[in-house]
Design a protein around this motif. Structure first.
Motif, short mmCIF file in Angstrom:
data_model
loop_
_atom_site.label_atom_id
_atom_site.label_comp_id
_atom_site.label_asym_id
_atom_site.label_seq_id
_atom_site.Cartn_x
_atom_site.Cartn_y
_atom_site.Cartn_z
N VAL A 21 0.84 -1.21 0.00
CA VAL A 21 0.00 0.00 0.00
C VAL A 21 0.88 1.26 0.00
CG1 VAL A 21 -1.64 1.33 1.39
CG2 VAL A 21 -2.00 -1.12 1.03
N VAL A 22 1.96 1.22 0.78
CA VAL A 22 2.85 2.39 0.83
C VAL A 22 3.56 2.60 -0.51
CG1 VAL A 22 5.01 3.21 1.84
CG2 VAL A 22 3.19 2.42 3.32
N GLN A 23 3.92 1.48 -1.15
CA GLN A 23 4.55 1.57 -2.48
C GLN A 23 3.59 2.25 -3.46
OE1 GLN A 23 6.18 -2.34 -3.24
NE2 GLN A 23 6.40 -1.81 -5.40
N ARG A 24 2.33 1.86 -3.42
CA ARG A 24 1.33 2.46 -4.31
C ARG A 24 1.11 3.93 -3.95
NH1 ARG A 24 0.01 3.53 -8.83
NH2 ARG A 24 -2.18 3.84 -9.35
N LEU A 25 1.10 4.22 -2.66
CA LEU A 25 0.95 5.61 -2.20
C LEU A 25 2.06 6.47 -2.82
CD1 LEU A 25 -0.01 7.89 -0.12
CD2 LEU A 25 1.73 6.94 1.39
N ARG A 26 3.27 5.94 -2.85
CA ARG A 26 4.40 6.74 -3.35
C ARG A 26 4.35 6.90 -4.86
NH1 ARG A 26 9.67 5.24 -1.92
NH2 ARG A 26 10.23 7.41 -2.15
N GLU A 27 3.72 5.93 -5.55
CA GLU A 27 3.51 6.11 -6.99
C GLU A 27 2.49 7.22 -7.23
OE1 GLU A 27 4.30 1.41 -8.02
OE2 GLU A 27 2.31 2.28 -8.40
N LEU A 28 1.45 7.22 -6.39
CA LEU A 28 0.40 8.24 -6.54
C LEU A 28 0.90 9.61 -6.12
CD1 LEU A 28 -2.62 6.26 -4.99
CD2 LEU A 28 -2.29 6.80 -7.42
N ARG A 29 1.70 9.64 -5.06
CA ARG A 29 2.19 10.90 -4.49
C ARG A 29 3.70 10.82 -4.26
NH1 ARG A 29 -1.53 15.13 -4.05
NH2 ARG A 29 0.46 16.02 -3.39
N VAL A 32 5.59 12.31 -1.21
CA VAL A 32 5.59 11.75 0.15
C VAL A 32 6.92 11.03 0.37
CG1 VAL A 32 4.56 9.94 1.59
CG2 VAL A 32 3.09 11.48 0.25
N TRP A 33 7.49 11.22 1.55
CA TRP A 33 8.75 10.54 1.86
C TRP A 33 8.50 9.41 2.84
CZ3 TRP A 33 12.00 10.10 6.32
CH2 TRP A 33 13.25 9.51 6.04
N LEU A 34 9.00 8.23 2.49
CA LEU A 34 8.87 7.06 3.36
C LEU A 34 10.18 6.85 4.11
CD1 LEU A 34 7.41 4.45 4.28
CD2 LEU A 34 8.40 3.33 2.27
N SER A 35 10.08 6.85 5.41
CA SER A 35 11.26 6.66 6.24
C SER A 35 11.87 5.27 6.00
CB SER A 35 10.86 6.80 7.71
OG SER A 35 11.89 6.34 8.56
N VAL A 36 13.19 5.19 5.99
CA VAL A 36 13.89 3.91 5.86
C VAL A 36 14.39 3.52 7.25
CG1 VAL A 36 15.78 2.66 4.75
CG2 VAL A 36 14.57 4.47 3.49
N GLY A 95 8.97 20.55 4.92
CA GLY A 95 7.59 20.61 4.43
C GLY A 95 7.15 19.36 3.68
N THR A 96 7.93 18.28 3.80
CA THR A 96 7.60 17.04 3.10
C THR A 96 6.75 16.13 3.99
OG1 THR A 96 9.74 17.16 1.99
CG2 THR A 96 8.62 15.04 1.93
N PRO A 97 5.61 15.65 3.49
CA PRO A 97 4.83 14.69 4.28
C PRO A 97 5.63 13.40 4.46
CG PRO A 97 3.58 15.46 2.36
CD PRO A 97 4.99 15.93 2.18
N VAL A 98 5.63 12.88 5.67
CA VAL A 98 6.44 11.71 6.00
C VAL A 98 5.55 10.55 6.44
CG1 VAL A 98 8.15 10.81 7.65
CG2 VAL A 98 8.45 13.10 6.68
N VAL A 99 5.87 9.36 5.95
CA VAL A 99 5.16 8.15 6.37
C VAL A 99 6.13 7.19 7.04
CG1 VAL A 99 3.94 6.08 5.58
CG2 VAL A 99 3.39 8.29 4.56
N LEU A 100 5.72 6.68 8.19
CA LEU A 100 6.44 5.59 8.84
C LEU A 100 5.60 4.34 8.71
CD1 LEU A 100 7.40 7.14 12.32
CD2 LEU A 100 8.54 7.46 10.10
N GLU A 101 6.21 3.26 8.24
CA GLU A 101 5.51 1.98 8.16
C GLU A 101 6.10 1.10 9.24
OE1 GLU A 101 6.36 -0.87 4.91
OE2 GLU A 101 5.88 -1.96 6.75
#
Ligand code: 5GP
Length: 187
Positions: A21-29, A32-36, A95-101
Motif C-alpha cells: 500500500v505504501v509503495q502504491r501511495l508513493r507512486e500516486l504521491r 511523500v517521503w517514506l522513512s527507511v 515541508g515534506t509529508p512523512v510516512v512511517l511503516e
C-alpha cells in the motif's frame, strides 16, 4: 489544511500489505517521503541496504538506541527495528509529508512523543485473508509465520488506539484512502 507537513504512521499486522500500500501511495504521491528503518533482520532476497532498510548488526543497533538516534524502536518477531530520527525531522522541517511503516509498539511510542502524528491502522478484510497472505508470501519459514500470526492477533486488538482504519481489500482503494487521510488528494 494546507501546507503543514505531517507525520503519518501506518501500522497493522504483519502480512496485511503495508509495504504494498505504501509503495502504491508513493507512486500516486511521489512527494511523500517514506522513512527507511534500521533493522537487525537479515535481508530478504531482492532487498537492498538503504532502500527497504538499513541492515545493521546488533552492536550498531544498540549504538543507535544509546545515542538517541531512533525516534522509536521495537523488537518484533526476534529482530530489532527502529526509525532514524534525524531524517524524519529534516523532511518534516522541509515541508515534506512523512510516512512511517512500523509495527504497533513503535506506533505507540510515536503517539507518545509526537502527539500531532496521525496514526492509521491497516486492517485485513478478515482473519482468514491475513493468514492466506502471510503464508502465501512464501518468504518465511513455518515457525516465523506462526510467531507473526500470534503477534498479529495482538496487533488486531489494538485497532481502536488509532486515529483511523483503512481496510486493505484492494491496494488501489487503500492507497487512495491513505492519500485522502493525509490531506493530499488534490484536484
Ligand atoms: P518485516 O520484517 O516484515 O520487514 O517487518 C516486520 C514488522 O516490522 C512490520 O510490521 C514492519 O512494519 C515493522 N517495522 C519496520 N520498520 C520498523 C521500525 O522502524 N520500527 C518499528 N517499530 N517497526 C518497524
Amino acid at each position: 489544511m494546507s501546507g503543514a507537513a505531517r507525520l503519518t504512521v501506518l501500522s497493522g499486522p504483519s502480512g496485511v500489505g503495508k509495504s504494498t500500500v505504501v509503495q502504491r501511495l508513493r507512486e500516486l504521491r511521489p512527494d511523500v517521503w517514506l522513512s527507511v528503518s534500521a533493522t537487525t533482520r537479515r535481508p530478504r532476497p531482492g532487498e537492498t541496504h538503504g532502500v527497504e532498510y538499513f541492515f545493521v548488526d546488533h552492536a550498531e543497533f544498540a549504538r543507535l538506541v544509546e545515542e538517541g538516534e531512533l525516534l522509536e524502536w521495537a523488537k518484533f518477531s526476534g529482530n530489532f527495528y527502529g526509525t532514524p530520527r534525524a531524517a524524519v525531522a529534516e523532511h518534516l522541517a522541509a515541508g515534506t509529508p512523512v510516512v512511517l511503516e512500523i509495527e504497533l509498539q513503535g506506533a505507540r511510542q510515536v503517539r507518545a512523543s509526537q502527539p500531532d502524528a496521525q496514526l492509521v491502522f491497516l486492517a485485513p478484510p478478515s482473519w482468514e485473508e491475513l493468514v492466506r497472505r502471510l503464508v502465501g508470501r512464501g518468504t518465511e519459514p513455518a515457525d516465523v509465520i506462526a510467531r507473526r500470526l500470534q503477534t498479529a492477533r495482538i496487533e488486531l486488538a489494538a485497532e481502536s488506539e488509532f486515529d483511523a482504519t483503512v481496510v486493505n481489500a484492494s491496494v488501489e482503494e487503500a492507497a487512495a484512502a491513505l492519500v485522502a487521510l493525509m490531506g493530499l488528494s488534490g484536484p
